[in-house]
Design a protein around this motif. Structure first.
Motif, PDB file in Angstrom:
ATOM      1  N   ARG A  90      -4.637  12.754  -2.903  1.00  0.00           N
ATOM      2  CA  ARG A  90      -3.785  12.649  -2.853  1.00  0.00           C
ATOM      3  C   ARG A  90      -4.695  12.791  -5.089  1.00  0.00           C
ATOM      4  O   ARG A  90      -5.409  12.453  -5.192  1.00  0.00           O
ATOM      5  CB  ARG A  90      -3.801  11.186  -2.727  1.00  0.00           C
ATOM      6  N   TYR A  91      -3.724  13.735  -5.035  1.00  0.00           N
ATOM      7  CA  TYR A  91      -3.477  13.472  -7.220  1.00  0.00           C
ATOM      8  C   TYR A  91      -2.767  12.657  -7.379  1.00  0.00           C
ATOM      9  O   TYR A  91      -1.416  13.092  -7.567  1.00  0.00           O
ATOM     10  CB  TYR A  91      -3.436  15.226  -7.236  1.00  0.00           C
ATOM     11  N   GLY A 132       2.618  10.872  -7.785  1.00  0.00           N
ATOM     12  CA  GLY A 132       1.493  11.986  -7.191  1.00  0.00           C
ATOM     13  C   GLY A 132       1.597  12.407  -5.667  1.00  0.00           C
ATOM     14  O   GLY A 132       3.032  12.981  -5.261  1.00  0.00           O
ATOM     15  N   PHE A 133       0.956  13.672  -5.304  1.00  0.00           N
ATOM     16  CA  PHE A 133       1.306  14.370  -4.592  1.00  0.00           C
ATOM     17  C   PHE A 133       0.525  14.272  -3.677  1.00  0.00           C
ATOM     18  O   PHE A 133      -0.989  14.193  -3.898  1.00  0.00           O
ATOM     19  CB  PHE A 133       2.063  16.043  -4.740  1.00  0.00           C
ATOM     20  N   ILE A 190      -8.311  16.265 -13.393  1.00  0.00           N
ATOM     21  CA  ILE A 190      -8.118  15.409 -14.917  1.00  0.00           C
ATOM     22  C   ILE A 190      -6.930  14.395 -14.723  1.00  0.00           C
ATOM     23  O   ILE A 190      -7.177  13.632 -15.385  1.00  0.00           O
ATOM     24  CB  ILE A 190      -7.953  16.835 -15.854  1.00  0.00           C
ATOM     25  N   ALA A 191      -6.026  14.570 -13.700  1.00  0.00           N
ATOM     26  CA  ALA A 191      -4.913  13.782 -13.998  1.00  0.00           C
ATOM     27  C   ALA A 191      -5.524  12.211 -12.738  1.00  0.00           C
ATOM     28  O   ALA A 191      -4.561  11.371 -12.112  1.00  0.00           O
ATOM     29  CB  ALA A 191      -3.131  14.440 -13.300  1.00  0.00           C
ATOM     30  N   TYR A 192      -6.708  12.465 -11.815  1.00  0.00           N
ATOM     31  CA  TYR A 192      -6.821  11.414 -11.410  1.00  0.00           C
ATOM     32  C   TYR A 192      -6.490  12.278  -9.568  1.00  0.00           C
ATOM     33  O   TYR A 192      -5.489  12.662  -9.216  1.00  0.00           O
ATOM     34  CB  TYR A 192      -6.505  10.047 -11.541  1.00  0.00           C
TER      35      TYR A 192
END
Length: 102
Positions: free
Chosen positions: A38-39, A45-46, A68-70
Motif C-alpha cells: 500500500r502506497y 493511497g493505492f 518516497i510517499a510512504y
C-alpha cells in the motif's frame, strides 16, 4: 532477516513500513492469506502487488522508489495466526545527494 508476527484476523495489518527506503519480503504461509503493498496515506493511497498465499510457493513483495510517499507491506488473514516471512532491506529509494560531484 526472518520475522514472525501475530496477525489478527479481519482488517489489513501492516507488517513493514517504508519511507524513502527499498525492501523485499518473501511470504509463503498461511494458506489463503492475502498480501499487498500500500502506497500513500488514507484515501489518497493505492494498492499494488496483490497476491494470495497458497502455503507452497513463495510470494514476493518489493518496495522501491514509491516509498518516497510512504509504503507499507500489509497482510489480511481470515483467522488470527502467526505470520513468518523473510525481509531484506535495500537502502534508500532516493539518495540524499548526487552520486558524483560536479
Amino acid at each position: 532477516m526472518i520475522r514472525t508476527k501475530y496477525i489478527k484476523s479481519g482488517k489489513w495489518r501492516t507488517v513493514e513500513s517504508f519511507w524513502n527506503a527499498k525492501g523485499t519480503a518473501f511470504f509463503r504461509e498461511p494458506e489463503g492469506a492475502r498480501i499487498k503493498v500500500r502506497y500513500g496515506v488514507g484515501f489518497l493511497g493505492f494498492d499494488r502487488q496483490k497476491k494470495t498465499l497458497n502455503g507452497k510457493d513463495y510470494k514476493k513483495l518489493s518496495v522501491g522508489i514509491g516509498s518516497i510517499a510512504y509504503a507499507r507491506m500489509q497482510v489480511k488473514v481470515s483467522q488470527s495466526t502467526n505470520l513468518t516471512y523473510d525481509i531484506y532491506g535495500g537502502g534508500t529509494a532516493v539518495p540524499p545527494g548526487p552520486e558524483t560531484s560536479f
